[in-house]
Write an enzyme that holds these catalytic residues in place. Structure first.
Site, short mmCIF file in Angstrom:
data_model
loop_
_atom_site.label_atom_id
_atom_site.label_comp_id
_atom_site.label_asym_id
_atom_site.label_seq_id
_atom_site.Cartn_x
_atom_site.Cartn_y
_atom_site.Cartn_z
CD GLU A 204 -6.43 5.00 4.45
OE1 GLU A 204 -5.75 4.23 3.75
OE2 GLU A 204 -5.95 5.72 5.34
CG ASP B 55 -2.06 0.98 1.07
OD1 ASP B 55 -2.36 1.39 -0.07
OD2 ASP B 55 -2.65 1.36 2.10
CG HIS C 258 -4.87 10.45 2.64
ND1 HIS C 258 -5.94 10.39 3.52
CD2 HIS C 258 -3.97 9.53 3.09
CE1 HIS C 258 -5.70 9.45 4.42
NE2 HIS C 258 -4.52 8.92 4.19
CB THR D 162 -7.84 -4.60 1.79
OG1 THR D 162 -6.95 -4.33 2.88
CG2 THR D 162 -7.64 -3.56 0.70
CD GLU E 138 -5.21 3.08 -0.32
OE1 GLU E 138 -4.34 2.54 -1.03
OE2 GLU E 138 -5.16 3.12 0.92
CE LYS F 188 -3.89 2.35 7.32
NZ LYS F 188 -4.66 3.25 6.46
CD GLU G 55 -7.98 12.85 3.91
OE1 GLU G 55 -8.20 11.67 3.59
OE2 GLU G 55 -7.53 13.69 3.13
CG ASP H 136 -5.90 0.62 3.61
OD1 ASP H 136 -6.02 -0.42 4.27
OD2 ASP H 136 -5.00 1.47 3.83
NE ARG I 150 -8.25 6.79 9.29
CZ ARG I 150 -7.47 6.58 8.22
NH1 ARG I 150 -6.22 6.14 8.38
NH2 ARG I 150 -7.93 6.79 7.03
CD GLN J 101 -3.48 4.74 10.67
OE1 GLN J 101 -4.70 4.77 10.46
NE2 GLN J 101 -2.62 5.24 9.81
#
Ligand code: CA
Length: 447
Positions: free
Chosen positions: A209, A139, A146, A267, A211, A263, A384, A243, A247, A250
């Protein structure tokens, strides 16, 4: 060197009625995947309108010859890895032949249509699988907006290496799943009070996320890097990728070696691989770097890659909550962005990944990194969008969200548009959040 040919002709029509004007899969797309037909075994197929064209059945009916036959035979098994290993030319030959077999005014239309009960399946009647056995998943972190936003929200700045190194971490291949697979909320260590000790329990900041996924075709030998000028030839195609990220887990675990359990629990990818050939009309120049940014080092620089190596693809993420579902309301649009926002090209990712001598294998998968736009409408994650939970999102059902709740569904879509060409898409990449596993419940702290 023109990459455009008759397969991109916007006037070309398909005798499969649902392909006409299809938002994702008109005859100009022809994405590759793996499916099981009703009562049949898994094999390669091509999405066309609401149907799937069966490559194994078509190969058995002697519809291909030469390089196209080599490709169709390689796509007749339960994974596309053998086709991926063949490289570009057989894939291109297969596309040209498929376009010929499926066009409305093709010389063999009557013969092919006569066999359609064997060759075509309604996609809704089939099981769609992962298209390949994915040996390795990497990844990247190439979405610069971002990277800037997330670094700030985690209390850090953009690191000094960001504009020199295409940053990435080695991800987890075993938990990749196709669109439609549910995602169980992970348990993990997280800090509930500032300065307090970690507690173990359900993730409270579950995020998506948005991607772009990059499939590797032909690989390289260990110790034999791929030069930037040849790197694009190693890309088999593209998909959408979510993904999923915990948080709170993380934030606690990622110093100093990067994300781990935050993570690795799921996925999700869109299961149809859109080929570089299908995307040829949507190639564009890599965005010019701001004048104060460093030039890429020579092993990452190629003039042609800079001129043609980026893609112009519009990305849209939506949220469907239980309340919206119950009230039969449309999903809430979370964000709109574009693949042009990536700081590195896909060829630069391949060249950098192999520059150490690391060997890529057919069926390896890259994530691009979350793609956000420069404004708040472009934010590709809840982190975000809600400023790490400080600004809740309100949806038409009256519900509000800071992060994802159980029963929420994230839907990723993408569309390629250019005047004078047929629009093509990727199909959906979606997943619903399930409550956490109870198997560790005796160890879970009450919240
Ligand atoms: Ca990511």
């Amino acid at each position: 060197m023109s990459l455009l040919d008759e397969t991109h002709d916007p006037a070309r029509q398909c005798w499969v009625a649902s392909a006409e004007g299809h938002p994702d899969f008109p005859i100009q797309n022809l994405p590759l995947g793996v499916f099981s037909p009703p009562h049949g075994e898994a094999c390669g197929g091509v999405a066309i309108g609401d149907a799937i064209f069966d490559l194994r059945a078509a190969a058995a009916a002697a519809m291909f010859s030469g390089a196209a036959q080599l490709a169709a035979a390689a796509a007749s098994g339960p994974t596309l890895n053998p086709l991926m290993a063949l490289g570009k030319e057989p894939r291109v030959a297969l596309r040209k032949r498929l376009s010929e077999l499926l066009r409305s005014d093709g010389a063999e239309r009557k013969t092919v249509q006569g066999l359609s009960s064997r060759l075509l399946h309604y996609a809704a009647d089939c099981v769609i699988h992962l298209p390949a056995a994915i040996g390795n998943y990497t990844d990247f972190f190439a979405g610069i907006h971002h990277a800037t936003n997330a670094s700030r929200l985690f209390g850090l700045g953009l690191t000094p290496n960001y504009k020199y190194v295409p940053i990435a971490y080695h991800g987890r291949a075993s938990s990749l799943r196709p669109s439609g697979t549910s995602v169980r909320r992970p348990n993990g260590q997280r800090i509930l009070e500032i300065g307090g000790p970690p507690r173990f329990g359900p993730c409270q900041k579950l995020d998506h996320e948005f991607e772009f996924g990059v499939w590797i075709g032909s690989g390289n030998d260990l110790g034999d890097p791929v030069s930037i000028s040849r790197a694009a030839d190693h890309i088999f195609g593209y998909c959408l990728l979510n993904d999923w990220s915990a948080r709170d887990v993380q934030a606690w675990e990622m110093q100093p070696l990067g994300p781990f359990l935050s993570k690795n629990f799921a996925t999700t990818i869109s299961p149809w691989i859109v080929t570089p050939e299908a995307l040829a009309p949507f190639r564009t120049a890599q965005s010019v770097r701001p004048k104060d940014d460093p030039q890429p080092l020579p092993y990452l620089w190629d003039d042609y890659d800079q001129r043609e190596g980026a893609l112009n693809i519009e990305l849209e993420a939506s949220l469907l909550t239980p309340g919206l579902k119950a009230q039969r309301k449309s999903p809430h649009r979370l964000s709109v962005a574009n693949t042009r926002e990536l700081y590195w090209t896909f060829a630069q990712m391949v060249a950098h990944h192999t520059s150490s001598g690391c060997n890529l294998l057919p069926g390896d998968l890259f994530g691009s990194g979350t793609i956000s736009g420069p404004t708040s409408e472009g934010c590709g994650s809840m982190l975000e969008l809600t400023q790490n939970g400080k600004k809740p999102i309100r949806v038409a059902s009256g519900e509000s969200r800071t992060y994802l709740e159980d029963g929420d569904e994230i839907i990723l879509r993408a569309i390629c548009r250019r005047a004078g060409y047929a629009s093509i898409g990727f199909g959906e990449c979606r997943g619903v959040i399930l409550p956490p596993s109870r198997s560790l419940s005796q160890n879970v702290d009450p919240v």
